[in-house]
Write a protein that holds these residues in place. Sequence first.
Motif, PDB file in Angstrom:
ATOM      1  N   CYS A 143       0.833  -1.193   0.000  1.00  0.00           N
ATOM      2  CA  CYS A 143       0.000   0.000   0.000  1.00  0.00           C
ATOM      3  C   CYS A 143       0.876   1.254   0.000  1.00  0.00           C
ATOM      4  CB  CYS A 143      -0.924   0.004   1.213  1.00  0.00           C
ATOM      5  SG  CYS A 143      -1.937   1.481   1.319  1.00  0.00           S
ATOM      6  N   CYS A 146      -0.131   3.743   3.282  1.00  0.00           N
ATOM      7  CA  CYS A 146       0.310   3.499   4.666  1.00  0.00           C
ATOM      8  C   CYS A 146       1.526   2.594   4.747  1.00  0.00           C
ATOM      9  CB  CYS A 146      -0.843   2.942   5.507  1.00  0.00           C
ATOM     10  SG  CYS A 146      -1.285   1.248   5.094  1.00  0.00           S
ATOM     11  N   THR A 148       1.770  -0.642   4.255  1.00  0.00           N
ATOM     12  CA  THR A 148       1.547  -2.028   4.665  1.00  0.00           C
ATOM     13  C   THR A 148       1.827  -2.989   3.510  1.00  0.00           C
ATOM     14  OG1 THR A 148      -0.227  -1.292   6.120  1.00  0.00           O
ATOM     15  CG2 THR A 148      -0.150  -3.643   5.649  1.00  0.00           C
ATOM     16  N   CYS A 182      -6.928  -1.903   1.108  1.00  0.00           N
ATOM     17  CA  CYS A 182      -5.785  -2.194   1.992  1.00  0.00           C
ATOM     18  C   CYS A 182      -6.324  -2.620   3.361  1.00  0.00           C
ATOM     19  CB  CYS A 182      -4.917  -0.942   2.131  1.00  0.00           C
ATOM     20  SG  CYS A 182      -3.744  -1.010   3.505  1.00  0.00           S
ATOM     21  N   THR A 184      -5.113  -2.277   6.190  1.00  0.00           N
ATOM     22  CA  THR A 184      -4.828  -1.339   7.282  1.00  0.00           C
ATOM     23  C   THR A 184      -5.587  -0.020   7.137  1.00  0.00           C
ATOM     24  OG1 THR A 184      -2.624  -2.307   7.415  1.00  0.00           O
ATOM     25  CG2 THR A 184      -2.958  -0.230   8.581  1.00  0.00           C
ATOM     26  N   CYS A 185      -5.461   0.628   5.978  1.00  0.00           N
ATOM     27  CA  CYS A 185      -6.048   1.962   5.855  1.00  0.00           C
ATOM     28  C   CYS A 185      -7.259   2.014   4.933  1.00  0.00           C
ATOM     29  CB  CYS A 185      -4.987   2.965   5.381  1.00  0.00           C
ATOM     30  SG  CYS A 185      -4.541   2.731   3.633  1.00  0.00           S
TER      31      CYS A 185
END
Length: 304
Positions: A143, A146, A148, A182, A184-185
């Motif tokens: 990503c 962020c 990741t 993603c 995470t974000c």
Amino acid sequence: MEEVFETVSVMRPCYNALQRTDLCNNICRFSNSFNNCWMNATLQAALHLNVVRNTLTHQRPESLILLSSTPTFAGLFLEALRNPGRSFSPTELYGALTELSEKVPSLCLLQRNDPLKLLKHLWVWLNRCGIKTLTEVQGRGWCDNCGTSWGTSSNIYFLPLPRRGNSFSLFQQAVKQNTGPCETCGDIVQKQKVWNDPDIVTLFLSQGARTGSVLGKSVTPLQVIEFPVGENQTQLYSLSSVICHSGNEPPTGHIWSYLCSDFITIKACDSRISVASEYMRDDIYRHGIIFLYEKVHESSRHHW
Ligand SMILES: [Zn+2]
């Protein structure tokens, strides 16, 4: 990646009647007295793979049978492999059918079973015999937002759900990257798919996808697919056979297969073997549920 949109090749006029008869005479015929079209189509499709013939014919049958949990079925498979064009009687098939129903929980005697269930069983044995039949796909992503990175791994058989009006996307999506959020974000990112390097790739199209409102039309398989198998590496696979199904979901309906080579396609329907004519191409597009691809080695293309 280069995309290849070739369709299944059918009869070419360069084959005369005698040559066509010769080609058909090399395909084993299996009687269908016990609703066993699902086994016949699976056998004919698997026996048509170059890698199966090249790997198994040089090994002792006794040693290969020892590796199977269904020795009678394995014996039948090897007998067919070593005797192209042989006809198998109901009596010869009944032992293997009984054994399969006893040893493979998802298969029932005297019923039309799902050929995918038999294929999965057959692939485990062939894998033990040295043929890489198990497909593994790694998803990789990164990503930009962020930072990741992630990787997942899974065995895959199923073609992704088709998009309306675009049957080609089935096969493209199976091999290429797709987009998703993603973890995470939540940013939308590209997820790369990396395939292991099996000898055989089995792509399965669920009947639900075919009959449902999503598609409701025909699916055109690619003759050749270029799979990403590593960093900037691809491997070519060519279509070896298509298992077709008509009617409602297995265990009902009828099952048969088409066997492909460079210049000709043969229809194998139990004990009836014929050269595919032009109209049969539509038959493949409308009824194909399992697509067997095998790795292309330059020296082992199927020429007949
Ligand atoms: Zn992110």
